[in-house]
Structures are given as structure tokens and as C-alpha cells.
Design a protein around this motif. Sequence first.
Motif, PDB file in Angstrom:
ATOM      1  N   LEU A 250      -8.953  34.705 -36.450  1.00  0.00           N
ATOM      2  CA  LEU A 250      -9.403  33.197 -35.483  1.00  0.00           C
ATOM      3  C   LEU A 250      -7.884  32.670 -35.090  1.00  0.00           C
ATOM      4  N   ASP A 251      -6.579  32.983 -35.938  1.00  0.00           N
ATOM      5  CA  ASP A 251      -5.702  31.937 -34.922  1.00  0.00           C
ATOM      6  C   ASP A 251      -5.428  32.855 -33.774  1.00  0.00           C
ATOM      7  N   HIS A 252      -5.421  34.163 -33.664  1.00  0.00           N
ATOM      8  CA  HIS A 252      -5.489  34.904 -32.441  1.00  0.00           C
ATOM      9  C   HIS A 252      -5.689  33.725 -30.213  1.00  0.00           C
ATOM     10  N   GLN A 253      -6.970  33.802 -31.780  1.00  0.00           N
ATOM     11  CA  GLN A 253      -8.191  33.107 -30.022  1.00  0.00           C
ATOM     12  C   GLN A 253      -7.305  31.668 -29.664  1.00  0.00           C
ATOM     13  N   ARG A 254      -6.676  30.530 -31.302  1.00  0.00           N
ATOM     14  CA  ARG A 254      -6.429  29.737 -30.819  1.00  0.00           C
ATOM     15  C   ARG A 254      -4.574  30.054 -30.247  1.00  0.00           C
ATOM     16  N   THR A 255      -3.836  30.556 -30.492  1.00  0.00           N
ATOM     17  CA  THR A 255      -2.969  31.311 -29.785  1.00  0.00           C
ATOM     18  C   THR A 255      -2.702  31.757 -29.366  1.00  0.00           C
ATOM     19  N   GLN A 256      -3.539  31.975 -28.200  1.00  0.00           N
ATOM     20  CA  GLN A 256      -3.817  32.688 -26.912  1.00  0.00           C
ATOM     21  C   GLN A 256      -4.624  31.771 -26.149  1.00  0.00           C
ATOM     22  N   ALA A 257      -5.203  30.825 -26.192  1.00  0.00           N
ATOM     23  CA  ALA A 257      -5.681  29.549 -25.135  1.00  0.00           C
ATOM     24  C   ALA A 257      -4.552  28.547 -25.636  1.00  0.00           C
ATOM     25  N   GLU A 258      -3.683  28.319 -26.634  1.00  0.00           N
ATOM     26  CA  GLU A 258      -2.137  27.563 -26.020  1.00  0.00           C
ATOM     27  C   GLU A 258      -1.127  28.242 -25.053  1.00  0.00           C
ATOM     28  N   ALA A 259      -0.999  29.544 -25.415  1.00  0.00           N
ATOM     29  CA  ALA A 259       0.093  29.870 -24.310  1.00  0.00           C
ATOM     30  C   ALA A 259      -0.646  29.805 -22.643  1.00  0.00           C
ATOM     31  N   ALA A 260      -1.836  30.064 -23.259  1.00  0.00           N
ATOM     32  CA  ALA A 260      -2.551  29.800 -21.939  1.00  0.00           C
ATOM     33  C   ALA A 260      -2.686  28.531 -20.859  1.00  0.00           C
ATOM     34  N   GLY A 261      -1.748  26.977 -21.765  1.00  0.00           N
ATOM     35  CA  GLY A 261      -1.850  26.080 -21.386  1.00  0.00           C
ATOM     36  C   GLY A 261      -2.602  25.294 -21.734  1.00  0.00           C
ATOM     37  N   PHE A 262      -4.039  25.112 -22.479  1.00  0.00           N
ATOM     38  CA  PHE A 262      -4.676  24.456 -23.596  1.00  0.00           C
ATOM     39  C   PHE A 262      -4.149  23.441 -24.378  1.00  0.00           C
ATOM     40  N   ILE A 263      -4.912  22.048 -24.096  1.00  0.00           N
ATOM     41  CA  ILE A 263      -3.633  21.367 -24.904  1.00  0.00           C
ATOM     42  C   ILE A 263      -4.842  20.978 -26.347  1.00  0.00           C
ATOM     43  N   ILE A 264      -5.597  21.686 -27.231  1.00  0.00           N
ATOM     44  CA  ILE A 264      -6.468  21.499 -28.428  1.00  0.00           C
ATOM     45  C   ILE A 264      -6.065  20.737 -29.804  1.00  0.00           C
ATOM     46  N   ASP A 265      -7.669  19.939 -29.613  1.00  0.00           N
ATOM     47  CA  ASP A 265      -7.363  18.900 -29.916  1.00  0.00           C
ATOM     48  C   ASP A 265      -8.228  19.081 -31.623  1.00  0.00           C
ATOM     49  N   GLU A 266      -9.084  19.974 -31.437  1.00  0.00           N
ATOM     50  CA  GLU A 266      -9.614  20.578 -31.755  1.00  0.00           C
ATOM     51  C   GLU A 266     -10.432  21.733 -31.773  1.00  0.00           C
ATOM     52  N   VAL A 267     -10.139  22.569 -32.939  1.00  0.00           N
ATOM     53  CA  VAL A 267     -10.830  24.195 -33.291  1.00  0.00           C
ATOM     54  C   VAL A 267     -12.112  24.345 -34.204  1.00  0.00           C
ATOM     55  N   VAL A 268     -13.510  24.482 -33.238  1.00  0.00           N
ATOM     56  CA  VAL A 268     -14.559  24.836 -34.021  1.00  0.00           C
ATOM     57  C   VAL A 268     -15.178  26.472 -34.513  1.00  0.00           C
ATOM     58  N   ALA A 269     -15.021  26.433 -35.312  1.00  0.00           N
ATOM     59  CA  ALA A 269     -14.933  28.034 -35.814  1.00  0.00           C
ATOM     60  C   ALA A 269     -16.440  28.512 -36.557  1.00  0.00           C
ATOM     61  N   ASP A 270     -17.216  29.569 -36.292  1.00  0.00           N
ATOM     62  CA  ASP A 270     -17.563  30.266 -36.567  1.00  0.00           C
ATOM     63  C   ASP A 270     -17.381  31.920 -37.225  1.00  0.00           C
ATOM     64  N   HIS A 271     -17.099  32.182 -39.063  1.00  0.00           N
ATOM     65  CA  HIS A 271     -17.017  33.265 -39.615  1.00  0.00           C
ATOM     66  C   HIS A 271     -17.657  34.024 -39.417  1.00  0.00           C
ATOM     67  N   GLY A 272     -17.625  35.554 -39.593  1.00  0.00           N
ATOM     68  CA  GLY A 272     -18.894  36.599 -39.888  1.00  0.00           C
ATOM     69  C   GLY A 272     -19.646  36.689 -39.600  1.00  0.00           C
ATOM     70  N   VAL A 273     -20.281  36.281 -37.733  1.00  0.00           N
ATOM     71  CA  VAL A 273     -21.465  35.842 -37.012  1.00  0.00           C
ATOM     72  C   VAL A 273     -21.972  36.734 -36.264  1.00  0.00           C
ATOM     73  N   SER A 274     -22.412  37.183 -35.385  1.00  0.00           N
ATOM     74  CA  SER A 274     -22.191  37.943 -34.530  1.00  0.00           C
ATOM     75  C   SER A 274     -23.263  37.389 -33.670  1.00  0.00           C
ATOM     76  N   GLY A 275     -22.453  37.517 -32.524  1.00  0.00           N
ATOM     77  CA  GLY A 275     -22.709  36.913 -30.816  1.00  0.00           C
ATOM     78  C   GLY A 275     -24.345  37.409 -30.599  1.00  0.00           C
ATOM     79  N   VAL A 276     -24.784  38.694 -31.074  1.00  0.00           N
ATOM     80  CA  VAL A 276     -26.101  39.506 -30.661  1.00  0.00           C
ATOM     81  C   VAL A 276     -27.002  38.929 -31.654  1.00  0.00           C
ATOM     82  N   SER A 277     -27.314  38.139 -32.673  1.00  0.00           N
ATOM     83  CA  SER A 277     -28.103  38.304 -33.231  1.00  0.00           C
ATOM     84  C   SER A 277     -28.107  36.713 -33.879  1.00  0.00           C
ATOM     85  N   THR A 278     -27.322  36.011 -33.795  1.00  0.00           N
ATOM     86  CA  THR A 278     -27.171  34.542 -33.861  1.00  0.00           C
ATOM     87  C   THR A 278     -26.869  33.625 -32.553  1.00  0.00           C
TER      88      THR A 278
END
Length: 210
Positions: free
Chosen positions: A17-45
Amino acid sequence: MTQTILYARVSTADQNLDHQRTQAEAAGFIIDEVVADHGVSGVSTKLAERAEGKRLFDKLRHGDVLVVRWVDRLGRDYKDVTDTIRLLMRRGVVVKTVINSMTFDGATTDPMQEAVRDALIAFMAATAQAQAETTKEAQKAGIAASKGDPRKYRGRKPSYDKDMLDAVVGMLALGKGTTEIARECGITRQAVLRIKADPVAAQATLERWI
């Protein structure tokens, strides 16, 4: 007070998950909060059915910005992704992607801008679903081929990774030229042309090497 929220999702334990925040910040986004789902399929859920996805819907208010690495973090089902983005836009939430810096804003009233925006949403959602279906087929084929020589099955290793593939697909949707895409992504024109000719096959090739 408006806020910028990053929604991240990983479907397996070995993804980061950290990679996704690092990418966002490197792209210039100032993130106030991260909401994250672990071990969840994007297909079935669906997003609204995930534990943190529900919390995300509760948190987002008019004027907020939702940042995602790409639309496939929201889901891998075409209807679910398009419905989710349009629902958020109706609420006054601006959806932005890290890959290709796309913005989906419901505030525009220009018919041409609306048409382009909606076409992009549909294209990206359809690509996310196609990639998910290709992944399943590649996994099935990989299991079947595991009885033989997996190196023979995998073929030539692609010159692009998942981020590059998503970037190329997004740029193609925006109508950018092959040479420009190759230069921006750091891959050959031939690789871009192969992805352009069959993005689903390109995804399948990549899956065999992940």
C-alpha cells in the motif's frame, strides 16, 4: 474544510500500500488521509461493500478530492466503476488519478467536455475489467502450464511494468501519439504499438511475468 483523500487497495498480501501513497505524493498530491482496503478483490467486491470503502463514502463531502492510483483501485467491474465515479461527481467530489493525471469533475457544464469525460470514464472502466478478466485467464493457464516448462509458457519478458501499461493505455485514450507516449513512458514505439493493437493481450503477457 475540503480534504484530499487517497484511496488505496491491494488484493494480495505481497502487494504494498505504501507504494500507492509514494506515487501520489511524487505526482504532487498533498494527501490529508489515506483510506485503504487490504486483501480485497476489485472484481468480486464493490467499493461500497468493502469495509474501508464504506467509510470512504461516509467521509467524502462536496469539494473533496479523491485520489486513486488508477480507476482499477475503485474496482474491476465496468458498471461498478462507472456508477461509483458518477455518484461521487454528483456529490461534488472530484476524482483524480495518479496515472496520467486524469480529473473527473461533475462541475463542468460544457457538453463537449462532458462527452469527453464520460467517454474516458467508460474506456478506463472497461479496460480495468478486461485486465481483470485477462488476469484470471492467465492464472488459469499458468496453473495448467506448471506441469510443463513454465519458461516456455511465459515467452519473452515485456519491456513495461504495470504502471507503464496503465500509463500507455490512458494516454492512448487521450489520443496521444505513439512517439510521444514512448518518450514519456520510456519504452519503445514498438512496445506502444503492441499495447495499442491489443491492450488485453499486453496485460496477459505482463501477468505471466508477475
